[in-house]
Design a protein around this motif. Sequence first.
Motif, short mmCIF file in Angstrom:
data_model
loop_
_atom_site.label_atom_id
_atom_site.label_comp_id
_atom_site.label_asym_id
_atom_site.label_seq_id
_atom_site.Cartn_x
_atom_site.Cartn_y
_atom_site.Cartn_z
N TYR A 37 0.82 -1.20 0.00
CA TYR A 37 0.00 0.00 0.00
C TYR A 37 0.86 1.26 0.00
O TYR A 37 1.96 1.28 0.52
N LYS A 38 0.28 2.32 -0.57
CA LYS A 38 0.88 3.65 -0.52
C LYS A 38 -0.08 4.52 0.29
O LYS A 38 -1.30 4.45 0.10
N VAL A 39 0.49 5.34 1.14
CA VAL A 39 -0.34 6.27 1.90
C VAL A 39 0.17 7.69 1.67
O VAL A 39 1.24 7.89 1.10
N ASN A 40 -0.59 8.65 2.13
CA ASN A 40 -0.26 10.06 1.97
C ASN A 40 1.15 10.34 2.47
O ASN A 40 1.58 9.82 3.49
N SER A 41 1.87 11.20 1.76
CA SER A 41 3.26 11.51 2.12
C SER A 41 3.39 12.21 3.46
O SER A 41 4.48 12.30 4.02
N LEU A 42 2.29 12.72 4.00
CA LEU A 42 2.34 13.35 5.32
C LEU A 42 2.39 12.32 6.45
O LEU A 42 2.68 12.67 7.59
N ALA A 43 2.10 11.07 6.14
CA ALA A 43 2.06 10.02 7.17
C ALA A 43 3.45 9.76 7.72
O ALA A 43 4.43 9.71 7.00
N SER A 44 3.50 9.57 9.03
CA SER A 44 4.77 9.24 9.69
C SER A 44 5.05 7.75 9.56
O SER A 44 4.16 6.97 9.20
N ILE A 45 6.26 7.36 9.87
CA ILE A 45 6.62 5.94 9.88
C ILE A 45 5.73 5.20 10.89
O ILE A 45 5.24 4.10 10.62
N PHE A 46 5.49 5.82 12.05
CA PHE A 46 4.63 5.21 13.06
C PHE A 46 3.24 4.94 12.50
O PHE A 46 2.67 3.86 12.68
N LYS A 132 9.14 -2.96 -3.90
CA LYS A 132 8.18 -2.92 -5.02
C LYS A 132 6.94 -2.09 -4.69
O LYS A 132 6.24 -1.64 -5.60
N ALA A 133 6.68 -1.88 -3.42
CA ALA A 133 5.44 -1.19 -3.03
C ALA A 133 5.37 0.23 -3.56
O ALA A 133 4.28 0.75 -3.83
N THR A 134 6.54 0.88 -3.75
CA THR A 134 6.54 2.24 -4.27
C THR A 134 5.91 2.30 -5.66
O THR A 134 5.16 3.22 -5.97
N GLN A 135 6.21 1.30 -6.50
CA GLN A 135 5.63 1.28 -7.85
C GLN A 135 4.28 0.55 -7.89
O GLN A 135 3.36 0.98 -8.57
N LEU A 136 4.18 -0.57 -7.18
CA LEU A 136 3.02 -1.45 -7.32
C LEU A 136 1.99 -1.31 -6.21
O LEU A 136 0.93 -1.92 -6.29
N GLY A 137 2.33 -0.55 -5.17
CA GLY A 137 1.43 -0.45 -4.02
C GLY A 137 0.09 0.17 -4.36
O GLY A 137 0.00 1.09 -5.18
N GLU A 138 -0.92 -0.34 -3.74
CA GLU A 138 -2.29 0.15 -3.93
C GLU A 138 -2.48 1.40 -3.07
O GLU A 138 -2.19 1.38 -1.86
N PRO A 139 -2.94 2.51 -3.65
CA PRO A 139 -3.19 3.71 -2.84
C PRO A 139 -4.24 3.41 -1.76
O PRO A 139 -5.25 2.76 -2.05
N LEU A 140 -3.98 3.84 -0.56
CA LEU A 140 -4.90 3.58 0.55
C LEU A 140 -5.21 4.90 1.24
O LEU A 140 -4.30 5.63 1.63
N GLU A 141 -6.48 5.19 1.36
CA GLU A 141 -6.91 6.40 2.06
C GLU A 141 -6.82 6.15 3.56
O GLU A 141 -7.52 5.31 4.09
N VAL A 142 -5.93 6.87 4.21
CA VAL A 142 -5.75 6.76 5.65
C VAL A 142 -5.91 8.16 6.24
O VAL A 142 -5.29 9.11 5.76
N LYS A 143 -6.75 8.26 7.26
CA LYS A 143 -6.89 9.54 7.95
C LYS A 143 -5.61 9.78 8.74
O LYS A 143 -5.28 9.03 9.66
N ILE A 144 -4.86 10.79 8.33
CA ILE A 144 -3.56 11.07 8.94
C ILE A 144 -3.78 11.75 10.29
O ILE A 144 -4.52 12.74 10.39
N PRO A 145 -3.12 11.25 11.35
CA PRO A 145 -3.24 11.90 12.67
C PRO A 145 -2.70 13.33 12.64
O PRO A 145 -1.76 13.64 11.90
N TYR A 146 -3.28 14.16 13.45
CA TYR A 146 -2.88 15.56 13.58
C TYR A 146 -1.39 15.70 13.84
O TYR A 146 -0.72 16.55 13.28
#
Length: 197
Positions: A37-46, A132-146
């Motif tokens: 999966y790919k998530v928003n670039s604002l997401a932290s590693i945690f 491979k996830a960077t190219q093939l990962g499925e975009p996933l909508e995740v509510k990013i914590p504040y």
Amino acid sequence: MKKTKENWLSWIAEENGETKIVDYVFYDPQTNYSGMYKVNSLASIFTCEATAILQALAYIDLRNLVDATIFSDSLSTLEKLCHFQTASNHIVMAIINRWVALRHKGVKVEMVWVRAHAGIEGNSRVDWFAKKATQLGEPLEVKIPYSDVIGTYKQKAIANWQKIYLSGEHGKFYKSVNSTVGRKPWFASRATDKKNM
């Protein structure tokens, strides 16, 4: 329901600095299934680690397993799960809710911390999926914590402040001594009693 013990690896790929895509992988070595999966670039590693665990729990539920182990190299995520009473992170609470729902169904799920790159069976496969996830990962909508968002904007604000600071005409001598802006003013470490004012 399946009666066999399933071993899991839940893994995170580091942020790709070129594309600014944060991605993660979870992997089931019994079926050779991987969730990339790919998530928003604002997401932290945690946030990515916690989301990977949440997705692994959803997969355990989907496969109707009765006994599963999730391995994670994220000690901070697992510690937060141990002290969830103080958690303000909605993803952590979603993990707890899913875990409790699985327990009510009679499903035993263990979570185990493993040292990253420690030669665990299946580790090289997970690393391959993570790349491979960077190219093939499925975009996933995740509510990013504040907390993830505010940290990113603080970094951007400091970077902008640094540009303005260096391009300004005033304070050339001070800039020659201290070329970078700090998060605290230069006098913050000094005592603030009346004697020193």
